[in-house]
Scaffold this motif. Structure first.
Motif, short mmCIF file in Angstrom:
data_model
loop_
_atom_site.label_atom_id
_atom_site.label_comp_id
_atom_site.label_asym_id
_atom_site.label_seq_id
_atom_site.Cartn_x
_atom_site.Cartn_y
_atom_site.Cartn_z
N ALA A 305 0.79 -1.12 -0.03
CA ALA A 305 -0.08 -0.10 0.01
C ALA A 305 0.86 1.35 0.07
O ALA A 305 0.63 2.29 -0.74
CB ALA A 305 -0.96 -0.09 1.22
N LYS A 353 -5.85 2.03 -0.39
CA LYS A 353 -6.76 2.27 0.60
C LYS A 353 -7.36 0.59 0.74
O LYS A 353 -7.71 0.18 2.00
CB LYS A 353 -7.79 3.06 0.11
N GLU A 354 -7.63 -0.04 -0.39
CA GLU A 354 -8.22 -1.29 -0.16
C GLU A 354 -7.26 -2.33 0.57
O GLU A 354 -7.55 -3.01 1.49
CB GLU A 354 -8.43 -1.95 -1.56
N LEU A 356 -4.85 -1.36 2.79
CA LEU A 356 -4.83 -0.99 4.10
C LEU A 356 -6.02 -1.59 4.83
O LEU A 356 -6.17 -2.26 6.08
CB LEU A 356 -4.56 0.67 4.26
N ALA A 357 -7.24 -1.61 4.30
CA ALA A 357 -8.54 -2.10 4.88
C ALA A 357 -8.22 -3.33 5.15
O ALA A 357 -8.75 -4.05 6.08
CB ALA A 357 -9.66 -1.73 4.17
N GLU A 358 -7.91 -4.13 4.03
CA GLU A 358 -7.68 -5.69 4.30
C GLU A 358 -6.74 -6.02 5.34
O GLU A 358 -6.82 -6.93 6.12
CB GLU A 358 -6.90 -6.33 3.05
N LYS A 361 -5.58 -1.61 8.81
CA LYS A 361 -4.80 -0.60 9.02
C LYS A 361 -5.38 0.70 8.34
O LYS A 361 -4.62 1.73 8.15
CB LYS A 361 -3.41 -0.81 8.40
N SER A 362 -6.62 0.98 8.18
CA SER A 362 -7.27 1.99 7.76
C SER A 362 -7.02 3.19 8.53
O SER A 362 -6.87 2.93 9.91
CB SER A 362 -8.74 2.05 7.36
N ASN A 363 -6.95 4.49 8.00
CA ASN A 363 -6.60 5.62 8.90
C ASN A 363 -5.33 5.49 9.79
O ASN A 363 -5.14 5.99 10.97
CB ASN A 363 -7.72 6.06 9.99
N ALA A 391 -4.77 8.75 0.69
CA ALA A 391 -4.88 7.11 1.11
C ALA A 391 -5.56 7.23 2.86
O ALA A 391 -5.51 6.03 3.15
CB ALA A 391 -3.75 6.32 0.85
N GLY A 392 -5.47 8.15 3.59
CA GLY A 392 -6.02 8.13 4.69
C GLY A 392 -4.87 8.08 5.71
O GLY A 392 -5.31 7.51 6.85
N VAL A 393 -3.63 8.14 5.29
CA VAL A 393 -2.68 7.76 6.04
C VAL A 393 -2.06 9.13 6.69
O VAL A 393 -1.53 10.03 5.77
CB VAL A 393 -1.42 7.07 5.33
#
Length: 522
Positions: A305, A353-354, A356-358, A361-363, A391-393
């Motif tokens: 990511a 983003k996908e 990180l969500a998997e 680790k979103s946000n 990417a919300g990071v």
């Protein structure tokens, strides 16, 4: 810590072709003038002191031939210690202290022959015993030096000297990269009983004074083997952790040359008729380093990511001002075996983003440790932090001074950066890729990759070796700990009173810090 099309190195040849090529180099181009210097402004002039401002340095500065870390360390080592072979400005291997380097048919044994009449700065002859001592010091299992991993297959206790000018290096397996390894600046030849605190020199200069974190002065080695060199009487190397101070020192005439000219100052220097800009396309790289053994980067989805967050073209334009080339998360772009068919990795925020969500680790919020230890590091960190927001990071850029960056936490930061000069793939893996490497900043320890690299090191057939290397590079591309966004040009600056600085592919500033070649027109 390295853009151009990489010329074929001796590492890319079979063992027998290596022998023929190296023997053909014997006695050639050792002290000659590169073609790029044909139009030099004047004939060499002897005398004078060259004052050089170099980025970085700290109280941990060293004169040790075999453990240079920072730019000033590297510059000092190159003044003090010659290697058995060296690179020319096109990054081709040429002979140095050796006049022949010859492999056996199976490349498991390498025989090195020294030039006639070599002496250290104290007048003592440079002999085979000194070479054996040097490589035993580098590979000392109780205190391994920077080049030890690259020489892990050396049967160090079986090295022998049939005569005072001949050294036989036996290896447990075929070792096709030996000429590359003995050319590295951390393999300088030192005398038996060497004391790094009071060094005896095999290089063009010897130490007059040394104040860690400030400056060092070197005087001409009267016993240096290259006829007429060095031209200078003295070289003074001054540490400049601060870019502004380094540039001001050049503009104000306090130094004659500086490395790593900030790109925002290029036009300022070009507008000054008393100054010149030296720009070289290189294979150097400024990676982001993700520790694969620590959260969040112990998850390969997070590493992937982060690689997809980067807009590489924007990095080259904003960080380098266009003075460089886009990277693709693989180093050694001028290695003859570099894979040319791997699709370019581009920014893909949705996929990042996908992933990180998997990974849950979103946000994500991560600290990124940076330093002005090399031109472009801080700027790259700041640009990456901006790119990551999409990417919300959240990237918390933590800038530290070079002394802290290369202090006790060096190689321990979870997310950080570094710099590397031009190297071929296998020598670079020895420096940074193995669990035993001296600079394994990502804590990479992958058995499949390790087995492939060991196999490549023992393979003398070029085509076969290239296939193995490309498999290893693909593994790092897929799941390694580096983000390699680009290859910066080397941009330095110097006074018009200095002659013989020429473009150089090594990535090492100011024509490889080889100040024996330059002279002053004043």
């Amino acid at each position: 810590m390295t853009v151009h099309r990489r010329p074929r190195s001796l590492r890319t040849l079979t063992a027998m072709a290596l022998a023929a090529s190296l023997m053909g180099l014997a006695g050639c181009s050792s002290a000659g003038t590169p073609a790029a210097d044909a139009g030099a402004a004047s004939s060499p002039r002897a005398g004078g002191t060259l004052r050089v401002g170099i980025v970085g340095g700290s109280a941990k500065d060293s004169l040790d031939a075999h453990s240079p870390v920072t730019h000033p360390d590297e510059a000092r080592a190159i003044q003090l210690y010659d290697t058995l072979a060296s690179y020319d400005v096109d990054h081709k291997i040429q002979m140095s202290l050796a006049d022949k380097i010859t492999p056996s048919a199976d490349a498991k044994t390498w025989t090195v022959h020294l030039r006639d009449g070599l002496k250290f700065s104290n007048g003592k002859p440079i002999t085979a015993d000194d070479v054996i001592f040097t490589f035993q010091r580098i590979t000392d299992p109780k205190n391994p030096m920077a080049g030890a991993t690259a020489l892990s297959g050396l049967e160090r206790d079986a090295m022998k000297a049939p005569d005072p000018q001949t050294i036989v290096f036996p290896f447990a397996t075929a070792f096709a990269t030996f000429p590359d390894i003995v050319t590295q600046y951390n393999a300088g030849i030192v005398p038996v009983g060497y004391d790094p605190k009071n060094p005896v020199s095999s290089g063009p200069f010897m130490t007059e004074s040394f104040t860690p974190g400030q400056q060092s002065t070197f005087v001409k080695n009267p016993h240096y083997w290259r006829a007429g060199q060095p031209y200078l009487d003295k070289v003074t190397i001054i540490d400049f952790p601060d870019d502004t101070a380094r540039v001001n020192a050049l503009l104000g005439g306090q130094v004659d040359a500086i490395d790593q000219l900030p790109l925002g100052q290029v036009n300022v220097v070009k507008a000054n008729p008393q100054l010149k800009v030296l720009e070289s396309a290189t294979g150097s790289w400024l990676p982001f380093t993700m520790r694969v053994d620590q959260a969040p980067f112990n998850d390969p989805k997070v590493r992937e990511a982060f690689r997809l967050i980067v807009d590489r073209q924007q990095m080259v334009e904003q960080v380098l001002g266009g003075h460089g080339t886009v990277g693709n998360d693989m180093y050694a772009p001028f290695d003859a075996c570099f894979p040319q068919d791997v699709p370019q990795r581009n920014q893909d925020i949705a996929k990042a983003k996908e992933l990180l969500a998997e990974a849950g680790k979103s946000n994500l919020s991560v600290d990124l440790v940076t330093s002005a230890a090399a031109a472009g590091l801080v700027e790259a960190a700041q640009v990456f932090a901006q790119q990551a927001k999409a990417a919300g990071v959240t990237i918390n850029v933590k800038k530290v001074d070079p002394g802290e960056f290369y202090g006790d936490q060096y190689l321990k930061w979870t997310f950080s950066q570094d710099f590397w000069f031009t190297r071929d793939y296998l020598p670079q893996t020895a420096a940074s890729g193995f669990s035993t490497s001296p600079y394994n900043e990502t804590h990479w320890d992958d058995k499949q990759w390790t087995d492939l690299v060991n196999q490549a090191n023992a393979t003398t057939d070029q085509a076969t070796r290239c296939g193995i290397i490309q498999k290893a590079e693909q593994i790092e591309f897929d799941r390694g700990g580096y983000i390699i966004w680009g290859f910066p040009n080397s941009v330095d600056a110097y006074s018009s009173t200095v002659s013989r600085f020429t473009p150089d592919k090594s990535g090492i500033p100011l024509t490889s810090f080889t100040f024996r070649n330059v002279w002053l027109n004043k």
